[in-house]
Design an enzyme around this catalytic site. Sequence first.
Site, PDB file in Angstrom:
ATOM      1  N   TYR A 135       0.845  -1.196   0.000  1.00 51.78           N
ATOM      2  CA  TYR A 135       0.000   0.000   0.000  1.00 51.78           C
ATOM      3  C   TYR A 135       0.875   1.238   0.000  1.00 51.78           C
ATOM      4  O   TYR A 135       2.092   1.178   0.232  1.00 51.78           O
ATOM      5  CB  TYR A 135      -0.964   0.016   1.194  1.00 51.78           C
ATOM      6  CG  TYR A 135      -0.345   0.362   2.541  1.00 51.78           C
ATOM      7  CD1 TYR A 135      -0.335   1.677   2.999  1.00 51.78           C
ATOM      8  CD2 TYR A 135       0.219  -0.623   3.343  1.00 51.78           C
ATOM      9  CE1 TYR A 135       0.223   2.000   4.238  1.00 51.78           C
ATOM     10  CE2 TYR A 135       0.774  -0.311   4.574  1.00 51.78           C
ATOM     11  CZ  TYR A 135       0.774   1.004   5.019  1.00 51.78           C
ATOM     12  OH  TYR A 135       1.332   1.321   6.236  1.00 51.78           O
ATOM     13  N   CYS A 136       0.260   2.380  -0.262  1.00 54.36           N
ATOM     14  CA  CYS A 136       0.978   3.664  -0.268  1.00 54.36           C
ATOM     15  C   CYS A 136      -0.053   4.744   0.032  1.00 54.36           C
ATOM     16  O   CYS A 136      -0.881   4.568   0.927  1.00 54.36           O
ATOM     17  CB  CYS A 136       1.680   3.879  -1.613  1.00 54.36           C
ATOM     18  SG  CYS A 136       0.570   3.798  -3.042  1.00 54.36           S
ATOM     19  N   ASN A 137      -0.024   5.823  -0.717  1.00 51.88           N
ATOM     20  CA  ASN A 137      -1.053   6.846  -0.563  1.00 51.88           C
ATOM     21  C   ASN A 137      -2.248   6.591  -1.485  1.00 51.88           C
ATOM     22  O   ASN A 137      -3.383   6.839  -1.120  1.00 51.88           O
ATOM     23  CB  ASN A 137      -0.484   8.239  -0.853  1.00 51.88           C
ATOM     24  CG  ASN A 137       0.344   8.791   0.289  1.00 51.88           C
ATOM     25  OD1 ASN A 137      -0.125   8.868   1.423  1.00 51.88           O
ATOM     26  ND2 ASN A 137       1.579   9.154   0.009  1.00 51.88           N
TER      27      ASN A 137
END
Length: 351
Positions: free
Chosen positions: A286-288
């Site tokens: 995941y990230c932003n």
Amino acid sequence: MKADGRTGGQAGRRAGGQVAVGGPAAWAGLLAAVLLFDACATHSAPDTLPARPPAHLPALISTDQLAEWQRREDSFRLVDVRTDPFTYLKGHLPDAVYLNTETLRAAERGTPMQLFSGQWYAELFARLGIRWDQPVVVYSAGETHNIDGTFLGWLLASYGHPRVYLLDGGYFKWELEQRPIGKHYPKLTAAPPPGGRFAPPVATLDDVRRAVERHDAVLVDARPPDQFSGEAGAQMRHGHIPGAINHYWQDDLEQEGFGRVWKAADALKNSYAAQGITPDKRLILYCNSTTEASHVFFALSYLLGYPDVRIYTGSWTEWAERTDLPIEGGRPGGQAGSEAGGRAGREAGGQ
């Protein structure tokens, strides 16, 4: 069943072309063979098995290789995904079509930057002239925006495109090497829509929550370290999902001259293994907003061949807004501090 076929063929040849059948024992053996063949034909691919990976995974292409393709006038589609469309107008690789990656996602049920349906992507790819019977080469600005290229590459591969390439070093390296730059737009017509099925390897919020509670998957956070630690970030809460490992996507690149290119496969493998991110584990990235995670996905799944990698497309943007979900703060590797930060955030009503 090849072994059974060879055995039957040999028996037939020994009997002058006919299968010799003697008494009841022979009939019983023949019946057993028929039943075994039927069972194998019916149950050779149970639904519980994971889908086989595509024969051709996305790959890197060097500026030298792409220049050779252009010299030979090979047939392929070139897509420019630099963030600012005016940079495309000022100059781009010859015959490249422009696509802004922000047209690849939109809010869903209020959560920003989520994926569209497969039908939407099918129409867009056809409009861009992307055909499934020819290679497609994607390039970004390079440097800090390599994630735009990997995001489109991930979407194309998720639709089953068999030959997707990412230009190593991007536009920055191409221009630095004084290679041809054009300003004319490509003369293209819409391509036939893809006939496959859009099946991106994604994880849901429930999948991630289960990974936090049961530890049945490793969470990998692709954001910068200061966002992971909670010192920076645009969302309403700062920090990271409990138990996540921080692997900043730019750590997969190295300096080459004045630009940055992908590290060699061995260096990538060692870097991930040092953090416990190994191919025997189930991984959720995941990230932003999916783009940074797509870069790590490109490294793990396409370049290193990890078999079980998914992207949580809701990402930190969805998780941070849900004040009922736990978070952690603290520097990567500071486990005690992270847990304390998470408790403090929850005790403060989610802030």
